[in-house]
Design a protein around this motif. Structure first.
Motif, PDB file in Angstrom:
ATOM      1  N   ASP A 286     -56.468  60.970 -50.200  1.00 41.36           N
ATOM      2  CA  ASP A 286     -55.970  62.280 -49.766  1.00 41.36           C
ATOM      3  C   ASP A 286     -54.486  62.295 -49.410  1.00 41.36           C
ATOM      4  O   ASP A 286     -53.978  63.296 -48.892  1.00 41.36           O
ATOM      5  CB  ASP A 286     -56.793  62.794 -48.577  1.00 41.36           C
ATOM      6  CG  ASP A 286     -56.628  61.937 -47.328  1.00 41.36           C
ATOM      7  OD1 ASP A 286     -55.877  60.938 -47.365  1.00 41.36           O
ATOM      8  OD2 ASP A 286     -57.254  62.265 -46.306  1.00 41.36           O
ATOM      9  N   GLY A 287     -53.774  61.188 -49.668  1.00 43.43           N
ATOM     10  CA  GLY A 287     -52.332  61.178 -49.445  1.00 43.43           C
ATOM     11  C   GLY A 287     -51.897  60.993 -48.011  1.00 43.43           C
ATOM     12  O   GLY A 287     -50.700  61.032 -47.714  1.00 43.43           O
ATOM     13  N   THR A 288     -52.838  60.786 -47.082  1.00 42.50           N
ATOM     14  CA  THR A 288     -52.480  60.598 -45.674  1.00 42.50           C
ATOM     15  C   THR A 288     -52.262  59.115 -45.376  1.00 42.50           C
ATOM     16  O   THR A 288     -52.508  58.247 -46.213  1.00 42.50           O
ATOM     17  CB  THR A 288     -53.576  61.149 -44.750  1.00 42.50           C
ATOM     18  OG1 THR A 288     -54.810  60.454 -45.006  1.00 42.50           O
ATOM     19  CG2 THR A 288     -53.786  62.639 -44.983  1.00 42.50           C
ATOM     20  N   SER A 289     -51.809  58.823 -44.147  1.00 42.58           N
ATOM     21  CA  SER A 289     -51.576  57.450 -43.718  1.00 42.58           C
ATOM     22  C   SER A 289     -52.530  57.102 -42.584  1.00 42.58           C
ATOM     23  O   SER A 289     -53.244  57.973 -42.061  1.00 42.58           O
ATOM     24  CB  SER A 289     -50.129  57.283 -43.248  1.00 42.58           C
ATOM     25  OG  SER A 289     -49.906  58.074 -42.090  1.00 42.58           O
ATOM     26  N   LEU A 290     -52.539  55.847 -42.174  1.00 41.33           N
ATOM     27  CA  LEU A 290     -53.387  55.439 -41.054  1.00 41.33           C
ATOM     28  C   LEU A 290     -52.976  56.145 -39.771  1.00 41.33           C
ATOM     29  O   LEU A 290     -53.810  56.423 -38.900  1.00 41.33           O
ATOM     30  CB  LEU A 290     -53.317  53.923 -40.866  1.00 41.33           C
ATOM     31  CG  LEU A 290     -53.974  53.072 -41.958  1.00 41.33           C
ATOM     32  CD1 LEU A 290     -53.872  51.592 -41.604  1.00 41.33           C
ATOM     33  CD2 LEU A 290     -55.434  53.454 -42.154  1.00 41.33           C
TER      34      LEU A 290
END
Length: 601
Positions: free
Chosen positions: A103-107
């Motif tokens: 989804d293109g997000t980061s931790l």
């Protein structure tokens, strides 16, 4: 007792419901990971955790990471000269890479520790995904494929690659009926560009078609296409300048969209708007040479309760961009050319006439006889026995070769139920959690009513699975491997997750763990929104003709007891195989409706 679950009597009914997975609780995610730790590898655990993070959003993901970080980093910890902290950091890097691909997000967006990386490594992940191909390997593939192109394919290949080499822009369309080697041709184009270190983006309108392309992804996951794009007056995609994905689109040399005829014209128009913005150009597709592939004889964009005029208006040919398109045509059937089979050639010609609406009709203006398109079955039992003979003893050998197709979901569900009962393996029953999104509507729409809803695109409230059963994925949960339409085989049924083996495409043979996820119907046929938490799977001994588009099968059965209502549906159903003696059809009086909108051909 009602409070007894798997031999354990719980103190309250609530605890019993939690043990059954019928109530939302972070403890369910903990139990899922605990169960997975018993049999799953660290990589599989990270994949599962990434799906939980992106699809469910646990309330305390940091706590889950701290509890299971040792198990998730076990493969790195066994490497020479790697400390425990270094192993955890490497596991976090891999976990974040998976999440970025989903989804293109980061931790950081999921309240997890940010791993230590080299400068700008995170931002380059999406970019490196499109550039990390071995030039030597890709050149070998391109050269080998080129030798096997038909003369017609070779002419188009040389002309199109010359456009890329000269830096020409434009919009092209490859008209390719089934069997003409469209996928093979696309693979050759992709390999020839990747051999030069160039970025060649491979997309498809369906998850199944995307899995057949090297590096392929669905159009919607690649371009972040909004769900309500059909209602938009000025359609565009949700891609911001400066992101890794925008860099990929900015530097790409070619964009390929397979099964493009299934897409609403506004999706292609959104590509045009987005690429013009990202590539700072007013020319069509932002000066990115784009190849759309498909066959207008096949099924067109699906419009709920749409009239013929609505569907034609949604078609790619109704777009203002169509007048700018350069058309290529493939007419040589590769199956026929390679096998030198005269009967296959005759069958391919009959299919083309059917797709063009040129087949002689009987009894009604649009009904055709099926006597020239394979064998007929007298009843449903004969159809099942012909397609899946002795299913109780050879149920693991036929999945990729056979399928039964029907135009409507209720026929598909009936066939899947009949065949599932014949599998000798144990039945595992999973019950969904259903709830209305607006809590104020809970009284109007009680849980009992929500449980009874059966809708296309959602799994049933009560899902019965068996080991060895073929299933189809209903959501894209981990692209590019696990996408909507991916066919899998159930390998192991657990309480909180199901282990599947991908059965089609370039990821065939990969094992993945799938948890229950919250799902909402994509259509707006209900006066309320509701959510169903269930495994995003359905059995697929049989599938709808729409889902089968893009597949190649050795043996097919057609249940045409219900009337075909959409353009190209009969053509798609009959063209899934290259030989008419591989088709068995069940229909009334051996006839079927052939709907053809000649204005789009």
């Amino acid at each position: 007792m009602l409070r007894t679950v798997n031999g354990t009597t719980h103190e309250s009914y609530r605890d019993a419901c939690l043990a059954l997975g019928q109530l939302e609780d972070d403890n369910i995610h903990r139990q899922t990971l605990q169960e997975a730790c018993i049999s799953q590898s660290p990589q599989q655990l990270r994949n599962l955790f990434a799906i939980l993070l992106t699809q469910i959003c646990p309330s305390n993901p940091t706590e889950l990471w701290e509890e299971f970080c040792i198990e998730m980093s076990g493969d790195y910890a066994h490497q020479t000269d790697v400390t425990e902290e270094a192993a955890k950091n490497m596991a976090l890097i891999n976990l974040e890479d998976i999440i970025v691909s989903i989804d293109g997000t980061s931790l950081e967006n999921h309240s997890l520790p940010v791993p230590t990386r080299q400068a700008d490594e995170r931002n380059d992940k999406e970019y490196s995904r499109e550039t990390n191909y071995s030039c030597e390997d890709q050149e070998h593939i391109a050269d080998a494929n080129f030798q096997n192109l038909t003369p017609q394919q070779s002419v188009i290949y040389i002309d199109f690659t010359q456009k890329i080499q000269n830096g020409q822009s434009g919009l092209c369309f490859l008209d390719a009926p089934g069997g003409c080697g469209e996928t093979f041709f696309i693979e050759t184009i992709l390999a020839s560009q990747r051999a030069k270190g160039s970025i060649a983006i491979a997309t498809a309108s369906t998850g199944l078609a995307a899995t057949l392309l090297p590096g392929g992804r669905t159009v919607h996951s690649t371009f972040k296409v909004p769900l309500n794009i059909i209602n938009s007056e000025t359609p565009s995609c949700s891609i911001k300048k400066g992101t890794a994905l925008s860099r990929v689109l900015q530097d790409a040399s070619v964009l390929i969209v397979d099964e493009a005829t299934l897409l609403h014209r506004k999706v292609i128009e959104a590509f045009d708007t987005t690429l013009k913005d990202i590539r700072s150009s007013s020319e069509v597709m932002g000066i990115l040479l784009t190849l759309l592939c498909g066959d207008f004889r096949q099924i067109l964009p699906v419009i709920r309760q749409g009239t013929r005029a609505n569907i034609v208006d949604a078609c790619l040919k109704s777009s203002s961009l169509w007048r700018l398109v350069q058309q290529y045509r493939l007419t040589t059937n590769m199956r026929v050319a390679l096998q030198a089979d005269e009967r296959a050639k005759m069958f391919a010609n009959k299919l083309l006439r059917l797709g063009n609406g040129e087949t002689d009709t009987v009894q009604s203006p649009d009904y055709v006889s099926l006597l020239n398109f394979g064998k007929l079955a007298e009843n449903i039992d004969i159809l099942l026995d012909r397609i899946y003979p002795q299913i109780h003893s050879n149920y693991e050998t036929w999945l990729m070769q056979k399928a039964i197709l029907a135009p409507h979901n209720d026929s598909v569900d009936q066939i899947n139920k009949l065949l599932a009962e014949k599998l000798p393996t144990q039945t595992h029953t999973y019950t969904a959690i259903n709830s209305v999104v607006d809590e104020e509507q809970a009284v109007q729409f009680p849980v009992e009513f929500l449980n009874s809803i059966e809708v296309s695109g959602l799994p049933p409230h009560v899902l019965d699975l068996k080991c060895g059963m073929p299933v189809i994925l209903l959501r894209s949960i981990k692209p590019p491997e696990l996408m909507n339409g991916t066919r899998c085989i159930i390998h192991n049924c657990n309480r909180h997750f199901v282990e599947v083996v991908i059965a089609a495409g370039i990821y065939s043979g990969q094992h993945h763990s799938i948890p229950r996820i919250p799902l909402r119907p994509s259509d707006t046929m209900f006066p309320f929104q509701f959510e169903r938490k269930q495994f995003p799977l359905r059995p697929c001994f049989a599938m709808t003709i729409n889902k089968a588009q893009g597949q190649t099968l050795k043996v097919i059965g057609l249940d045409l007891r219900q009337r075909i209502i959409a353009h190209g549906m009969l053509y798609v159903a009959l063209s899934r195989t290259g030989k008419e003696d591989s088709i068995t059809t069940l229909s009334s009086q051996g006839l079927a409706r052939n709907v053809v909108y000649t204005e789009v051909l």
